[in-house]
Enzyme design. Structure first.
Site, mmCIF file in Angstrom:
data_model
loop_
_atom_site.group_PDB
_atom_site.id
_atom_site.type_symbol
_atom_site.label_atom_id
_atom_site.label_comp_id
_atom_site.label_asym_id
_atom_site.label_seq_id
_atom_site.Cartn_x
_atom_site.Cartn_y
_atom_site.Cartn_z
ATOM 1 N N PHE A 134 20.342 40.426 21.264
ATOM 2 C CA PHE A 134 20.533 39.774 22.730
ATOM 3 C C PHE A 134 20.444 38.295 22.686
ATOM 4 O O PHE A 134 19.501 37.909 21.847
ATOM 5 C CB PHE A 134 19.817 40.376 23.657
ATOM 6 C CG PHE A 134 19.803 40.000 25.185
ATOM 7 C CD1 PHE A 134 21.114 40.464 25.728
ATOM 8 C CD2 PHE A 134 19.221 39.086 25.729
ATOM 9 C CE1 PHE A 134 21.248 39.989 27.044
ATOM 10 C CE2 PHE A 134 19.363 38.561 26.954
ATOM 11 C CZ PHE A 134 20.771 39.196 27.685
ATOM 12 N N ASP A 211 11.940 44.608 20.899
ATOM 13 C CA ASP A 211 12.352 44.189 22.256
ATOM 14 C C ASP A 211 12.662 45.597 22.627
ATOM 15 O O ASP A 211 13.513 46.327 22.153
ATOM 16 C CB ASP A 211 13.680 43.347 22.149
ATOM 17 C CG ASP A 211 14.158 42.984 23.517
ATOM 18 O OD1 ASP A 211 13.888 43.792 24.510
ATOM 19 O OD2 ASP A 211 14.667 42.028 23.594
ATOM 20 N N TYR A 236 13.187 44.981 35.082
ATOM 21 C CA TYR A 236 14.165 44.934 36.307
ATOM 22 C C TYR A 236 15.280 46.061 35.950
ATOM 23 O O TYR A 236 16.191 46.332 36.787
ATOM 24 C CB TYR A 236 14.736 43.644 36.731
ATOM 25 C CG TYR A 236 15.022 42.861 35.602
ATOM 26 C CD1 TYR A 236 16.159 43.173 34.806
ATOM 27 C CD2 TYR A 236 14.387 42.068 34.902
ATOM 28 C CE1 TYR A 236 16.561 42.337 33.745
ATOM 29 C CE2 TYR A 236 14.694 41.138 33.883
ATOM 30 C CZ TYR A 236 15.828 41.019 33.338
ATOM 31 O OH TYR A 236 16.294 40.700 32.141
ATOM 32 N N LYS A 237 15.181 46.731 34.879
ATOM 33 C CA LYS A 237 16.343 47.690 34.500
ATOM 34 C C LYS A 237 15.656 48.986 34.833
ATOM 35 O O LYS A 237 15.716 49.446 36.024
ATOM 36 C CB LYS A 237 16.544 47.624 32.948
ATOM 37 C CG LYS A 237 17.079 46.322 32.327
ATOM 38 C CD LYS A 237 17.359 46.350 31.114
ATOM 39 C CE LYS A 237 17.662 44.924 30.426
ATOM 40 N NZ LYS A 237 18.731 44.133 31.003
ATOM 41 N N ARG A 385 30.681 48.465 30.092
ATOM 42 C CA ARG A 385 29.302 48.999 29.712
ATOM 43 C C ARG A 385 28.922 50.148 31.173
ATOM 44 O O ARG A 385 28.690 49.448 32.147
ATOM 45 C CB ARG A 385 28.168 48.168 29.589
ATOM 46 C CG ARG A 385 27.113 48.978 28.817
ATOM 47 C CD ARG A 385 26.339 47.710 28.424
ATOM 48 N NE ARG A 385 25.532 46.782 29.575
ATOM 49 C CZ ARG A 385 24.568 46.063 29.324
ATOM 50 N NH1 ARG A 385 24.099 45.909 28.084
ATOM 51 N NH2 ARG A 385 24.172 45.391 30.419
#
Length: 414
Positions: A134, A211, A236-237, A385
């Site tokens: 990322f 991560d 937040y996922k 996605r």
């Protein structure tokens, strides 16, 4: 639209059967499910909120904040980063108490731990990272390397898979200070060999920073058992913390006295309210704190972790596998004839909670899907996605979304 989007009958019936057999199906009703959203396939970017959270936030404003005011810091709030951190640890990380804290953003925690780790290996001159990680991870790695005079040895993995153990081993040496990788690739959902890579880095005398943004709450983790050194991840996922919710940081107990975090702040001080002239780090994981923690944002995280705890991570992972398998089956049978390819691992053991579909027109396809109330995620240059949050996503919902994908692509192609 001239016709109602619909998959072939056998796939619609298969989705209905999977919903009927789903032991987690009832959990979906605990989320906010607005009528204007036909299907939400972006839970791996921002999870749906829980209905109970609205009431808890309101009570927090009226009672703890409204009535207790600043007294609540002494009564409860000072301990929230480590209390909620321990909840994250035992619910989704496989981590014993006293090793996880909730604070800051992923980027800030990543910088803190990355800088502390390389500083703890002063005689080692290299950092191992990968080019497909990322952007934040790559940017922070490059910045810390520049600040400390280190060289980055970049692994260049296949974007359709992810970082392989052999690729990391080829970069390791007695010059390696730290390996920085994502456990789950944000593009393909490939699951890296966390245990194997960690062990290889340790054999070379290096530390590893993982991560876990696309891992926590989606796949089972055993940070303590796998001897992980350091980890960060967002909430937040799959942890449902909401936009801008704080991240979590994990530091193995054996390293907590060794590492010196680079952003000392009053909340990480041994006596925050002493207001003394010098910084004295707190004992244990609390020293990873810097500034005032986001107390309000921890409430949704607690609520979602409670739901995950009730479901159990094994059941969450099993449903995740079934959801992604169904998406791939539909892609193979219905979308492949339209030129769509699957850019995620087909081996469930190497695939996390999302599936990436590729087609040259996906940018425009996603824009049209959003207008229809079907919400996936677009990833440059040609990826759609499908993020599948097991507790809030149903199989019929997924079938509806994929029917719209098929119709939009077919209409554009015709």
């Amino acid at each position: 639209m001239t016709e109602e989007p619909r998959l072939p009958r056998e796939l619609v019936e298969r989705a209905a059967a999977l919903d009927a057999q789903d032991p987690l199906a009832a959990f979906r009703a605990e989320f906010v499910l607005p009528d204007g959203v036909l299907a939400y396939l972006d839970g791996n970017s921002l999870g749906r909120p829980l209905r109970v959270t609205a009431g808890r936030l309101a009570r927090f404003v009226e009672e703890q904040w409204g009535e207790r005011l600043i007294r609540a810091w002494d009564e409860e709030w000072l301990d929230r980063p480590t209390v909620v951190g321990d909840l994250v640890g035992r619910t989704v990380l496989g981590a014993a108490a006293g090793q996880t804290v909730v604070a800051d953003s992923t980027t800030v925690l990543l910088y803190k731990l990355l800088r502390a780790a390389v500083d703890a290996r002063p005689d080692r001159t290299e950092i191992v990272a990968d080019t497909e990680n990322f952007p934040t991870d790559r940017y922070v790695v490059a910045q810390v390397a520049a600040e400390t005079g280190r060289t980055v040895r970049w692994v260049e993995p296949d974007p359709a898979t992810g970082v392989e153990l052999a690729e990391v081993e080829a970069q390791l040496s007695d010059r390696t200070a730290l390996v920085v990788l994502s456990h789950v690739a944000y593009k393909s959902a490939y699951i890296a060999d966390l245990a194997g890579i960690t062990a290889a880095a340790h054999r070379a005398g290096a530390l590893v920073l993982w991560d876990l943004c696309h891992s926590a709450g989606a796949v089972e983790l055993r940070l303590d058992a796998d001897d992980v050194d350091l980890a960060v991840g967002c909430s937040y996922k799959f942890l449902g913390g909401g936009p801008g919710a704080p991240a979590f940081g994990y530091v193995a107990r054996r390293l907590q006295d060794e590492l010196v975090q680079p952003i000392p702040g009053w909340m990480g001080h041994a006596e925050p309210f002493a207001m003394g002239p010098d910084y004295v780090p707190a004992e244990g994981i609390r020293r990873l704190l810097s500034g005032t923690p986001p107390i309000l944002s921890m409430i949704p995280v607690e609520d979602t972790l409670g739901l995950i705890g009730r479901a159990g991570m094994p059941a969450v992972r099993q449903k995740s596998v079934l959801l992604t398998e169904f998406a791939i089956t539909v892609a193979d049978q219905v979308l492949a004839p339209l030129g769509v390819t699957v850019a995620s691992p087909r081996d469930a053991a190497r695939r996390a909670g999302h599936v990436t579909l590729e087609h040259p027109a996906m940018r425009d396809v996603v824009e049209e899907l959003w207008r229809r109330g079907v919400v996936p995620d677009f990833r440059r240059p040609r990826g759609l996605r499908i993020g599948l949050s097991p507790l809030s996503t149903g199989f019929a919902e997924l079938a509806t979304a994929l029917a719209h994908v098929e119709q939009v692509i077919r209409t554009r192609s015709g």
